[in-house]
Design a protein around this motif. Structure first.
Motif, short mmCIF file in Angstrom:
data_model
loop_
_atom_site.label_atom_id
_atom_site.label_comp_id
_atom_site.label_asym_id
_atom_site.label_seq_id
_atom_site.Cartn_x
_atom_site.Cartn_y
_atom_site.Cartn_z
N GLY A 119 33.92 44.68 55.95
CA GLY A 119 35.12 43.87 55.75
C GLY A 119 35.03 42.89 54.60
O GLY A 119 35.83 41.95 54.51
N LEU A 120 34.07 43.11 53.69
CA LEU A 120 33.90 42.19 52.57
C LEU A 120 34.82 42.51 51.40
O LEU A 120 35.06 41.66 50.54
CB LEU A 120 32.44 42.21 52.10
N ALA A 121 35.31 43.74 51.34
CA ALA A 121 36.23 44.14 50.28
C ALA A 121 37.02 45.34 50.75
O ALA A 121 36.52 46.16 51.53
CB ALA A 121 35.48 44.47 48.99
N ALA A 122 38.26 45.45 50.28
CA ALA A 122 39.11 46.59 50.65
C ALA A 122 38.77 47.79 49.76
O ALA A 122 38.49 47.63 48.57
CB ALA A 122 40.57 46.22 50.50
N GLN A 123 38.79 48.97 50.36
CA GLN A 123 38.52 50.15 49.56
C GLN A 123 39.64 50.35 48.54
O GLN A 123 40.81 50.18 48.85
CB GLN A 123 38.40 51.39 50.44
N PHE A 124 39.24 50.69 47.31
CA PHE A 124 40.16 50.91 46.19
C PHE A 124 40.83 49.62 45.72
O PHE A 124 41.85 49.65 45.04
CB PHE A 124 41.22 51.97 46.51
N GLY A 125 40.24 48.49 46.10
CA GLY A 125 40.74 47.21 45.61
C GLY A 125 40.00 46.79 44.35
O GLY A 125 39.12 47.50 43.84
N ILE A 126 40.32 45.63 43.81
CA ILE A 126 39.74 45.15 42.56
C ILE A 126 38.22 44.96 42.71
O ILE A 126 37.44 45.39 41.85
CB ILE A 126 40.39 43.82 42.13
N VAL A 127 37.78 44.33 43.79
CA VAL A 127 36.35 44.10 44.01
C VAL A 127 35.63 45.43 44.15
O VAL A 127 34.52 45.62 43.62
CB VAL A 127 36.12 43.23 45.26
N TYR A 128 36.25 46.36 44.85
CA TYR A 128 35.67 47.69 45.07
C TYR A 128 35.38 48.38 43.74
O TYR A 128 34.26 48.86 43.48
CB TYR A 128 36.62 48.53 45.91
N PHE A 129 36.37 48.40 42.86
CA PHE A 129 36.18 49.07 41.56
C PHE A 129 35.25 48.28 40.64
O PHE A 129 34.54 48.87 39.82
CB PHE A 129 37.54 49.30 40.89
N ALA A 130 35.23 46.96 40.78
CA ALA A 130 34.32 46.14 39.98
C ALA A 130 32.87 46.48 40.33
O ALA A 130 31.99 46.49 39.46
CB ALA A 130 34.59 44.66 40.22
N LEU A 131 32.61 46.76 41.60
CA LEU A 131 31.26 47.15 42.02
C LEU A 131 30.97 48.61 41.72
O LEU A 131 29.81 48.99 41.53
CB LEU A 131 31.09 46.89 43.53
N LEU A 132 32.02 49.42 41.66
CA LEU A 132 31.84 50.85 41.40
C LEU A 132 31.51 51.13 39.93
O LEU A 132 30.74 52.05 39.63
CB LEU A 132 33.11 51.61 41.80
#
Length: 403
Positions: free
Chosen positions: A357-370
């Motif tokens: 629950g730390l970040a939503a999938q396909f959200g900004i944080v998700y892609f920043a880590l990807l």
């Protein structure tokens, strides 16, 4: 054309080329595993992948690229596997093979069962991705997979016991030539076998199959952890006393794939125990704990990654053995760490970040880590292509004939 008929010039570490390509095939599967929804099965299969491919959206592009990557690198894996088996059989007929079996380099033979275990993983991924209704008969495959991994594990144990027993009896281990972590290929092989057993241990719905697979996974995981502590102490002791060996310096990164395999094994075993022994609903599982555990593994990988890169940069390894004219079978040890960090990074991103629950999938944080993970995958692929052309398609200083 590929070089061939190397005979006494062949090195068992050439199996790492097949291993690396197999790992890259699996790295592309990670996009399907963690981006395509598959609520009916524990892993992405054809029945979930095909609708996503035909959806006509951005995810469809990712799926298409992933499928191409899986097919291409799986083909490269099998091609190099066959090449290595053929060349190894010729090598066994030479005096160089006899000398290898009496030296510390005998440990490099562990690259063979290591690669065979990767072949099992690649084959399973191909079947899952391209065979419709694969999960309807997968339970029949799990016992066969256990038997196959048991055969590979037995082969690995025979190589290790012959090598280690000889060292104990003769006491001729040369610490001045152990100024690297190449001996860790032994641990790498056992870790790959452990993670292979953990798959049916986590995914089978038959308690007998589940229990047998978990036992053998724990057996090889215990060997992995025990030997890793022993070999790390010996390796770093020699490195500190004699300095790092230039040609074998990529071995400083070997703990990255080992940590990935241990981490994935632990993850699979947690799922296996929760589903089949304690019947815990994984939706209520404390994924914050998963975040904690995976963070430790990621931290250790980053530590070994930074140390290895700094050392290899300072001694000019990349300039000589990647971009320069020096050839070494050990150069393929550069591929596995990149693959491993990407793969475990995808596990961490999904189970440790999204599920916690730390970040939503396909959200900004998700892609920043990807993004950094994708960059590492890209650099690994570029290095693999460079090494393939440099080593297999140019005879260079080898007295080899073309196949």
């Amino acid at each position: 054309m590929m070089i061939g008929q190397l005979k006494e010039h062949y090195k068992p570490l050439y199996f790492l080329a097949a291993l690396g390509n197999g790992g890259l095939a699996i790295s592309f599967f990670m996009y399907l595993m963690f981006m395509v929804k598959h609520p009916a099965t524990p892993m992405a299969t054809f029945d979930a992948i095909y609708p996503a491919l035909m959806a006509g959206n951005a995810l469809s592009v990712v799926v298409a690229i992933s499928l191409v990557g899986i097919v291409f690198f799986a083909w490269q894996h099998y091609k190099l596997l066959i090449w290595n088996i053929r060349e190894y059989q010729l090598f066994k007929q030479t005096e160089a093979y006899t000398e290898l079996r009496q030296s510390q380099a005998e440990a490099s033979l562990m690259a063979i069962p290591l690669t065979y275990a990767m072949t099992m993983n690649v084959s399973f991924i191909l079947a899952a991705v391209f065979i419709p209704n694969f999960w309807s008969f997968v339970e029949y495959l799990f016992p066969a997979a256990i038997v196959a991994y048991l055969a590979i594990g037995t082969y690995a144990l025979r190589i290790f016991l012959a090598y280690f027993t000889r060292l104990i009896l003769e006491g001729q281990f040369d610490f001045s030539k152990n100024n690297n972590l190449s001996q860790m290929v032994i641990i790498f092989a056992f870790a790959m076998i452990a993670v292979g057993f953990a798959a049916p241990g986590a995914m089978s719905h038959h308690h007998a199959v589940n229990a047998v697979a978990i036992f053998f996974s724990l057996f090889f995981l215990t060997i992995t952890v025990g030997l890793a502590m022993f070999k790390l102490i010996l390796g770093f002791n020699s490195i500190i006393k004699h300095g790092i060996s230039l040609e074998a310096s990529p071995s400083l990164w070997i703990m990255i794939p080992i940590l990935t395999l241990i981490g994935i094994t632990v993850t699979r075993l947690v799922f296996g125990f929760s589903h089949h022994f304690f019947e815990i609903d994984m939706h209520s599982f404390n994924f914050a704990l998963m975040y904690f555990i995976m963070s430790v593994f990621i931290s250790l990988q980053l530590l070994f990654g930074v140390i290895g890169y700094t050392v290899m940069k300072k001694i000019g390894y990349f300039e000589q053995y990647v971009d320069g004219d020096q050839n070494s079978a050990g150069s393929f040890a550069l591929i596995c760490p990149g693959v491993a960090f990407f793969v475990f990074g995808m596990f961490f991103l999904f189970f440790g970040i999204v599920k916690a629950g730390l970040a939503a999938q396909f959200g900004i944080v998700y892609f920043a880590l990807l993004v950094p993970l994708v960059y590492i995958q890209y650099k690994t692929i570029a290095t693999m292509f460079k090494l393939n052309r440099k080593i297999f398609y140019r005879a260079s200083d080898m007295t080899a004939q073309t196949a």
